[in-house]
Design a protein around this motif. Sequence first.
Motif, short mmCIF file in Angstrom:
data_model
loop_
_atom_site.label_atom_id
_atom_site.label_comp_id
_atom_site.label_asym_id
_atom_site.label_seq_id
_atom_site.Cartn_x
_atom_site.Cartn_y
_atom_site.Cartn_z
N SER A 1 -7.17 19.28 0.30
CA SER A 1 -7.29 18.97 1.73
C SER A 1 -5.92 19.03 2.42
N GLN A 2 -4.87 18.74 1.68
CA GLN A 2 -3.52 18.83 2.25
C GLN A 2 -3.16 20.31 2.46
N GLN A 3 -3.56 21.13 1.50
CA GLN A 3 -3.33 22.58 1.61
C GLN A 3 -4.09 23.12 2.84
N GLY B 1 2.48 5.33 5.00
CA GLY B 1 1.43 6.34 5.02
C GLY B 1 1.22 6.87 6.41
N SER B 2 -0.02 7.23 6.73
CA SER B 2 -0.29 7.92 7.99
C SER B 2 -0.32 6.94 9.17
N PRO B 3 0.01 7.42 10.37
CA PRO B 3 -0.06 6.55 11.54
C PRO B 3 -1.47 5.99 11.78
N THR C 1 7.24 14.77 2.83
CA THR C 1 8.25 13.71 2.85
C THR C 1 8.27 13.11 4.24
N CYS C 2 8.23 11.77 4.31
CA CYS C 2 8.17 11.14 5.64
C CYS C 2 9.39 11.52 6.46
N SER C 3 10.54 11.65 5.81
CA SER C 3 11.78 11.94 6.53
C SER C 3 12.09 13.44 6.57
N VAL D 1 -0.14 -4.46 -5.72
CA VAL D 1 0.18 -3.10 -5.31
C VAL D 1 -1.07 -2.24 -5.35
N LYS D 2 -1.32 -1.52 -4.23
CA LYS D 2 -2.42 -0.55 -4.18
C LYS D 2 -1.80 0.83 -4.06
N PRO D 3 -1.68 1.55 -5.18
CA PRO D 3 -1.12 2.91 -5.10
C PRO D 3 -2.15 3.85 -4.49
N ALA D 4 -1.71 5.06 -4.17
CA ALA D 4 -2.63 6.05 -3.59
C ALA D 4 -3.59 6.56 -4.67
N GLU D 5 -4.79 6.89 -4.25
CA GLU D 5 -5.80 7.38 -5.20
C GLU D 5 -5.41 8.73 -5.80
N ASP D 6 -4.53 9.47 -5.11
CA ASP D 6 -4.13 10.79 -5.59
C ASP D 6 -3.01 10.73 -6.62
N GLU E 1 3.16 17.15 15.70
CA GLU E 1 2.46 16.42 14.64
C GLU E 1 3.11 16.66 13.29
N GLU E 2 2.92 15.69 12.42
CA GLU E 2 3.46 15.80 11.07
C GLU E 2 2.57 16.76 10.27
N VAL E 3 3.13 17.89 9.86
CA VAL E 3 2.34 18.85 9.06
C VAL E 3 2.21 18.33 7.63
N ILE F 1 0.88 -1.18 0.00
CA ILE F 1 0.00 0.00 0.00
C ILE F 1 0.91 1.23 0.00
N ILE F 2 0.80 1.99 -1.08
CA ILE F 2 1.80 3.03 -1.40
C ILE F 2 1.15 4.40 -1.24
N PRO F 3 1.85 5.37 -0.68
CA PRO F 3 1.29 6.72 -0.57
C PRO F 3 1.55 7.55 -1.84
N TRP F 4 1.05 8.77 -1.83
CA TRP F 4 1.10 9.61 -3.02
C TRP F 4 2.36 10.47 -3.07
N ASN F 5 3.14 10.51 -1.98
CA ASN F 5 4.23 11.49 -1.98
C ASN F 5 5.44 11.09 -2.82
N LEU G 1 5.53 5.09 8.91
CA LEU G 1 4.42 6.00 9.20
C LEU G 1 4.84 7.46 9.36
N GLY G 2 5.98 7.82 8.83
CA GLY G 2 6.35 9.23 8.85
C GLY G 2 7.06 9.65 10.12
N GLY G 3 7.23 10.95 10.31
CA GLY G 3 8.00 11.40 11.46
C GLY G 3 7.85 12.89 11.71
P1 NAD Z 1 -3.08 7.64 4.13
O1 NAD Z 1 -2.38 6.89 5.19
O2 NAD Z 1 -4.56 7.77 4.21
O3 NAD Z 1 -2.77 6.97 2.69
C1 NAD Z 1 -1.67 6.15 2.40
C2 NAD Z 1 -2.16 4.95 1.62
O4 NAD Z 1 -3.03 4.17 2.43
C3 NAD Z 1 -2.95 5.29 0.36
O5 NAD Z 1 -2.67 4.36 -0.66
C4 NAD Z 1 -4.38 5.13 0.84
O6 NAD Z 1 -5.29 4.86 -0.21
C5 NAD Z 1 -4.25 3.94 1.76
N1 NAD Z 1 -5.33 3.80 2.74
C6 NAD Z 1 -6.10 4.80 3.27
N2 NAD Z 1 -7.02 4.27 4.12
C7 NAD Z 1 -6.83 2.94 4.12
C8 NAD Z 1 -7.46 1.85 4.81
N3 NAD Z 1 -8.48 2.04 5.65
N4 NAD Z 1 -6.99 0.61 4.59
C9 NAD Z 1 -5.96 0.39 3.75
N5 NAD Z 1 -5.34 1.37 3.06
C10 NAD Z 1 -5.76 2.63 3.25
O7 NAD Z 1 -2.42 9.03 4.02
P2 NAD Z 1 -3.12 10.36 3.43
O8 NAD Z 1 -4.53 10.52 3.92
O9 NAD Z 1 -2.97 10.36 1.98
O10 NAD Z 1 -2.25 11.47 4.12
C11 NAD Z 1 -2.57 11.86 5.46
C12 NAD Z 1 -1.32 12.09 6.26
O11 NAD Z 1 -0.54 10.87 6.29
C13 NAD Z 1 -0.36 13.10 5.69
O12 NAD Z 1 -0.69 14.39 6.04
C14 NAD Z 1 0.95 12.66 6.29
O13 NAD Z 1 1.09 13.15 7.58
C15 NAD Z 1 0.82 11.17 6.35
N6 NAD Z 1 1.51 10.50 5.23
C16 NAD Z 1 2.74 9.99 5.49
C17 NAD Z 1 3.44 9.37 4.46
C18 NAD Z 1 4.79 8.79 4.69
O14 NAD Z 1 5.60 8.73 3.79
N7 NAD Z 1 5.08 8.29 5.88
C19 NAD Z 1 2.90 9.29 3.18
C20 NAD Z 1 1.63 9.82 2.95
C21 NAD Z 1 0.96 10.42 4.01
#
Ligand code: NAD
Length: 477
Positions: free
Chosen positions: A325-327, A224-226, A279-281, A170-175, A378-380, A144-148, A247-249
């Motif tokens: 929403s990020q803005q 992705g997010s915590p 960026t997570c880091s 692979v499940k990429p981010a919807e964004d 918190e992670e901005v 499960i991959i984020p959009w960044n 989960l970022g930092g």
């Molecule tokens: P998110 O955690 O919602 O999304 C990351 C991935 O998880 C996406 O592919 C998303 O579709 C998927 N996802 C979302 N809900 C899910 C669920 N219930 N089950 C399984 N997969 C799911 O992150 P976001 O909403 O796009 O961003 C929110 C915050 O997360 C950001 O502001 C940032 O703080 C943090 N973030 C961190 C990273 C990182 O690199 N650590 C990356 C993206 C976002």
Amino acid sequence: MQFNYIANASIPSSSGRTIPMLDPSDGQAFDEIQRSNAADVDSAVRAARQAMDSVWSKLGAAERGRLLMRLSLKITDYVAELAAIEQRDCGKPTTQARADATALARYFEFYAGACDKLHGETIPYLDGYSVLTWREPHGVTGHIIPWNYPMQIFGRSVGGALAAGNVCVVKPAEDACLSLIRVAQLAAEVGFPAGVINIVTGYGHEVGDALARHPGIDHISFTGSPTVGTLIQQVASQRHCPVTLELGGKSPQIVFADADLDAAIPAIINGIVQNAGQTCSAGSRLLVDQAIYEPLLERLGQAFEKLRVGPAAMDLDLGPLIRQSQQQRVWDFLSDAQVANIPMVAQGRIVDDAPETGFYQAPTLLRDVPVTHRLSQEEVFGPVLVAMSFRDEDHAVALANATAFGLVTGVWTRDGGRQFRMAKRVRAGQVFINNYGAGGGVELPFGGVKSSGHGREKGFEALYGFTTLKTVAIRHG
Ligand code: NAD
């Protein structure tokens, strides 16, 4: 219109629904992806399992490595195209988008060479016994991959999983997911068997959730997010499926009075403006020795004022944020700063050519931010750097460790003893001394402690996470 990529074929979702893709530089829709569902995930997992049983598990490690290398070379040939896709999808300035495509090629190069170097051990045991260990792939791994950083995170996660002998869904981010669909097509072109790399697009609560719950998924890698990391771990725990979480930092850059500021300043700025702070880091907290707090803030303030934000194609210091929403999230943090009377040192500027409908945010330097304020905790995930001063080494360590996160720490000092003491005392997955993630670090294990997650990706270490150890004890008399 973009399709899922399952078993080396472009396939629409059985839902018949799509999601528009927005260009963050102008906020306008320019493409559509499939809004997939649990049935699509099931098709992908079945295709993956079929590939594992029929071809992938029978391929020698060296042959696997050659395939990964062919993909690396192919990606190198397509850097310009992949970078253009990522630029539009994520709003990345051209230089950053190209760097990400190049890093993707490098991940596959590194993991190509690693395939046939993952060895087990023999263990001395009872007389008449031989004991050995095999590193076996989990089987079908879910990613499960984020959009960044879609390409970079695909490279480190899928590259490592394939090298260890797994097949991937692979499940990429919807964004932001278009580059990954293209990479999967390129993989098919260089000879990856059908079903080894599958891409299913859609929302997290639909596709991501279905992937995490699917009984045919043997390991989950999530970045992705915590909050979502917790959900994934809960769901996976019900069937004891191993997870790797990144989960970022809220990573500190700690600057001592003896630091080489000419080296530190560009790295501090890059650490927070790269990818517009998403960026997570990201080095999002600046901890400064009180002896140099004022002069360092003055120099950083001058540098921040020169930073320019604009459409990705203009290739400025920063592009837009990923979505509205990020803005809004960044605006909320900044208005909280105003309410708390936190002083702003400086801000960069959004160029006049930037469309009003794009998701822009000027990089912002804040000072004297209380350690307990949410801006310090918190992670901005935007270009906001919060500064505070420390009295001595103990105080610096206390501030550095004062958040729930533990991903990266940057330390700037010429004192050799202090370099080691700091590296030992900070709670973080990686510590960079007199640099901040220089060189990309494909070879270097990466991951967090505390709420930054667990498990490691990147480097050879990742291969241990993408395998399970089988111990074989043979009594031969
Ligand atoms: P998110 O955690 O919602 O999304 C990351 C991935 O998880 C996406 O592919 C998303 O579709 C998927 N996802 C979302 N809900 C899910 C669920 N219930 N089950 C399984 N997969 C799911 O992150 P976001 O909403 O796009 O961003 C929110 C915050 O997360 C950001 O502001 C940032 O703080 C943090 N973030 C961190 C990273 C990182 O690199 N650590 C990356 C993206 C976002």
